[in-house]
Design an enzyme around this catalytic site. Structure first.
Site, mmCIF file in Angstrom:
data_model
loop_
_atom_site.group_PDB
_atom_site.id
_atom_site.type_symbol
_atom_site.label_atom_id
_atom_site.label_comp_id
_atom_site.label_asym_id
_atom_site.label_seq_id
_atom_site.Cartn_x
_atom_site.Cartn_y
_atom_site.Cartn_z
ATOM 1 N N HIS A 120 -9.851 -15.661 -21.230
ATOM 2 C CA HIS A 120 -8.572 -15.849 -22.074
ATOM 3 C C HIS A 120 -8.545 -16.947 -22.986
ATOM 4 O O HIS A 120 -9.250 -17.814 -23.039
ATOM 5 C CB HIS A 120 -7.639 -16.420 -20.797
ATOM 6 N N ASP A 136 -4.594 -9.702 -15.978
ATOM 7 C CA ASP A 136 -4.801 -8.016 -15.911
ATOM 8 C C ASP A 136 -5.953 -7.622 -14.818
ATOM 9 O O ASP A 136 -5.823 -6.254 -14.815
ATOM 10 C CB ASP A 136 -5.171 -7.387 -17.040
HETATM 11 N N1 ACO Z 1 -16.943 -10.213 -21.009
HETATM 12 C C1 ACO Z 1 -17.841 -10.866 -21.661
HETATM 13 N N2 ACO Z 1 -17.844 -11.927 -22.350
HETATM 14 C C2 ACO Z 1 -16.845 -12.698 -22.573
HETATM 15 C C3 ACO Z 1 -15.524 -11.953 -22.304
HETATM 16 C C4 ACO Z 1 -15.759 -10.876 -21.298
HETATM 17 N N3 ACO Z 1 -14.418 -10.480 -20.825
HETATM 18 N N4 ACO Z 1 -14.532 -12.713 -22.965
HETATM 19 C C5 ACO Z 1 -15.140 -13.435 -23.787
HETATM 20 N N5 ACO Z 1 -16.453 -13.498 -23.821
HETATM 21 C C6 ACO Z 1 -17.516 -14.309 -24.337
HETATM 22 C C7 ACO Z 1 -17.484 -13.988 -25.823
HETATM 23 O O1 ACO Z 1 -18.522 -13.060 -26.076
HETATM 24 C C8 ACO Z 1 -17.895 -15.186 -26.438
HETATM 25 O O2 ACO Z 1 -19.171 -15.494 -26.266
HETATM 26 P P1 ACO Z 1 -20.203 -16.460 -27.124
HETATM 27 O O3 ACO Z 1 -19.255 -17.617 -27.326
HETATM 28 O O4 ACO Z 1 -21.833 -16.482 -26.800
HETATM 29 O O5 ACO Z 1 -20.027 -15.685 -28.511
HETATM 30 C C9 ACO Z 1 -17.186 -16.346 -25.514
HETATM 31 O O6 ACO Z 1 -16.988 -15.863 -24.399
HETATM 32 C C10 ACO Z 1 -15.665 -16.700 -26.017
HETATM 33 O O7 ACO Z 1 -15.193 -15.484 -26.154
HETATM 34 P P2 ACO Z 1 -14.105 -15.154 -27.218
HETATM 35 O O8 ACO Z 1 -14.058 -13.774 -27.534
HETATM 36 O O9 ACO Z 1 -14.256 -16.007 -28.661
HETATM 37 O O10 ACO Z 1 -12.504 -15.589 -27.029
HETATM 38 P P3 ACO Z 1 -11.134 -15.434 -27.585
HETATM 39 O O11 ACO Z 1 -10.371 -16.478 -27.111
HETATM 40 O O12 ACO Z 1 -11.566 -14.830 -29.073
HETATM 41 O O13 ACO Z 1 -10.653 -14.135 -26.695
HETATM 42 C C11 ACO Z 1 -10.112 -12.532 -24.992
HETATM 43 C C12 ACO Z 1 -9.795 -14.058 -25.683
HETATM 44 C C13 ACO Z 1 -9.603 -11.573 -25.868
HETATM 45 C C14 ACO Z 1 -9.059 -12.592 -23.758
HETATM 46 C C15 ACO Z 1 -11.565 -12.116 -24.159
HETATM 47 O O14 ACO Z 1 -11.995 -13.098 -23.416
HETATM 48 C C16 ACO Z 1 -11.575 -10.973 -23.930
HETATM 49 O O15 ACO Z 1 -11.940 -9.895 -25.039
HETATM 50 N N6 ACO Z 1 -11.558 -10.457 -22.855
HETATM 51 C C17 ACO Z 1 -11.512 -9.174 -22.370
HETATM 52 C C18 ACO Z 1 -10.316 -8.585 -22.466
HETATM 53 C C19 ACO Z 1 -9.218 -8.840 -21.809
HETATM 54 O O16 ACO Z 1 -9.155 -9.141 -20.375
HETATM 55 N N7 ACO Z 1 -7.876 -9.123 -22.447
HETATM 56 C C20 ACO Z 1 -6.735 -9.632 -21.793
HETATM 57 C C21 ACO Z 1 -6.330 -10.915 -21.666
HETATM 58 S S1 ACO Z 1 -4.897 -11.688 -21.060
HETATM 59 C C22 ACO Z 1 -3.673 -11.039 -22.000
HETATM 60 O O17 ACO Z 1 -3.579 -10.770 -23.134
HETATM 61 C C23 ACO Z 1 -2.623 -10.368 -21.304
#
Ligand code: ACO
Length: 428
Positions: free
Chosen positions: A306, A363
């Site tokens: 998140h 979710d």
């Molecule tokens: N699985 C694996 N790795 C992940 C995940 C995941 N679900 N989420 C984040 N990471 C990693 C990224 O690859 C990144 O790694 P790095 O630092 O080595 O590059 C690090 O964690 C930070 O992630 P970001 O994508 O930069 O975080 P951001 O804040 O931009 O994105 C998000 C947040 C979109 C929720 C992300 O965690 C994600 O894609 N999660 C999966 C989708 C999801 O569950 N979305 C629902 C969110 S809740 C809502 O909107 C209702």
């Protein structure tokens, strides 16, 4: 310290610090460009506060979520979705009289007109219901062309917000019925908001539906948990579109579109699809964790991570508990629940997820409850939209009532070609 000093090009500039009621601090850079010529660059708005708001507070480090000062835990235990709608939009919990008037106003949106219903027959049978919901909201803007902020008195605004909340039950339920070839049924004035939504969705062709209080209660809880989440992708979209003084129905349609993507609300559908894939693959988690950690593989553990929560998502905690209880009350034994719990445990003890503070979000478990209730997977994000509507409306209302709000219009840093002469086609 009440200001921040910026040294640039031999000069010192001061910018005030704004302090929120929960002691959050921001640098007010609204005069930055005018005084220094600089803009800020903040991909994904990770550090950008787009507004001051009194609606929802969340603290990602401590896992706190409050609507209008009331904790999400207490609201889930003691309140109802309709009461939470009222709270978000009006700022206070309703008295009995206010709640009764609000319920009557919601009933104003009980039935979509036959003209609007006709549009449902035109969508492809396999259309994603989020596309149908968004399109129907846009369609409604053509039937309510006067719903722009400048045209509405306070009383009209309040009626229109209730009308939209009332319509949304049918808009969402009919997306399911048209997908599954079922005839539409009318709203049932004897049922409360959530029961009526379930009836609009699941009633037989004669409109008969027997309410299961366990199911209605579970849906009520899920809707409360989804009702608002401050300046997320869809709420920000609503504010941005609404800031141009667009029609309210069109503005909310844009919010639905933003929610649909799998990095936002669409994650609830993606989680179940992922859990099914793991099950089909034999139920082992390691392969999927390895894929999620592989930077050359776009796969992510859906429902994990998140932008704001870096400790735990309080909504996920409540939903996980509800998931156990709903499945046992309904006598449903879903292998996806065991897979989800195993995957969560494996991820939470894996260095990659620990270092990046990746926890289950709202979710991760919600889809398992929806599935136990009989809601099809492609309707999960529609359920999220139904819950989030009062949040979007509250954010829109707060923005249009704020005399200082301006049209949303970010800047950019241009990195393209500089001016060059046109090359005639034969010389390229
Ligand atoms: N699985 C694996 N790795 C992940 C995940 C995941 N679900 N989420 C984040 N990471 C990693 C990224 O690859 C990144 O790694 P790095 O630092 O080595 O590059 C690090 O964690 C930070 O992630 P970001 O994508 O930069 O975080 P951001 O804040 O931009 O994105 C998000 C947040 C979109 C929720 C992300 O965690 C994600 O894609 N999660 C999966 C989708 C999801 O569950 N979305 C629902 C969110 S809740 C809502 O909107 C209702």
């Amino acid at each position: 310290m009440s200001e921040v000093k910026l040294e640039y090009d031999g000069q010192t500039y001061s910018f005030p610090i704004v302090v929120g009621t929960e002691n959050e601090k921001a640098i007010d850079i609204s005069k930055l460009r005018a005084s220094t010529g600089l803009v800020t660059l903040d991909n994904g708005y990770v550090n950008t506060g787009s507004c001051q708001s009194k609606i929802t507070f969340l603290n990602g480090e401590q896992g706190i979520l409050r609507y209008r000062g009331y904790s999400i835990e207490e609201l889930c235990e003691k309140s109802s979705f309709v009461e939470v709608m009222y709270l978000l939009i009006n700022g206070e919990l309703p008295t009995e009289t206010q709640l009764s008037t609000f319920r009557t106003d919601l009933r104003g949106g009980d039935n979509l007109s036959n003209d609007v219903r006709k549009f449902y027959s035109l969508y492809p049978k396999d259309a994603h219901p989020m596309g149908i919901v968004s399109a129907t909201l846009s369609t409604l803007s053509t039937f309510h062309q006067d719903l722009t902020p400048g045209n509405l008195s306070a009383d009209q605004k309040s009626k229109v917000m209730s009308l939209l909340l009332g319509y949304m039950k049918s808009i969402c339920a009919y997306a399911y019925r048209s997908n599954t070839g079922k005839a539409f049924v009318d709203a049932n004035p004897d049922l409360n908001y959530v029961e009526d939504f379930l009836s609009l969705m699941f009633a037989d062709d004669k409109g008969q539906y027997e309410v299961d209080p366990e199911i209605a209660q579970a849906i009520d809880l899920l809707l409360i948990l989804h009702a608002d989440h401050e300046q997320n992708c869809s709420a920000s979209t609503v504010r941005l579109v609404g800031s141009s003084q667009a029609n309210l129905f069109a503005t909310i349609s844009a919010g639905v579109d933003a929610l649909w993507g799998q990095l936002h609300g669409g994650a609830n559908q993606a989680v179940i699809e992922m859990l099914e894939e793991i099950q089909k693959d034999g139920g082992g988690y390691k392969k999927f964790l390895d894929k999620a950690k592989d930077k050359n593989d776009p796969f992510r553990i859906m429902g994990f991570g998140h932008r704001v929560y870096k400790n735990f998502d309080p909504r996920a905690k409540i939903i996980k508990k509800a998931c156990d209880s709903v499945l046992s009350k309904l006598g449903v034994n879903d292998p996806a629940l065991e897979i989800a719990k195993g995957l969560e445990e494996a991820a939470l003890t894996d260095d990659y997820f620990v270092e990046r503070k990746l926890y289950p979000n709202v979710d991760f478990y919600s889809g398992i409850i929806y599935r136990a209730i009989g809601i099809p997977t492609n309707m999960f994000t529609v359920m999220f939209a139904l819950g989030r509507l009062p949040g979007w409306i509250s954010q829109w209302k707060e923005m249009i009532e704020d005399p200082t709000s301006r049209i949303g219009r970010p800047r950019q840093i241009y990195m393209g070609e500089t001016a060059r002469a046109y090359t005639p086609i034969g010389q390229r």
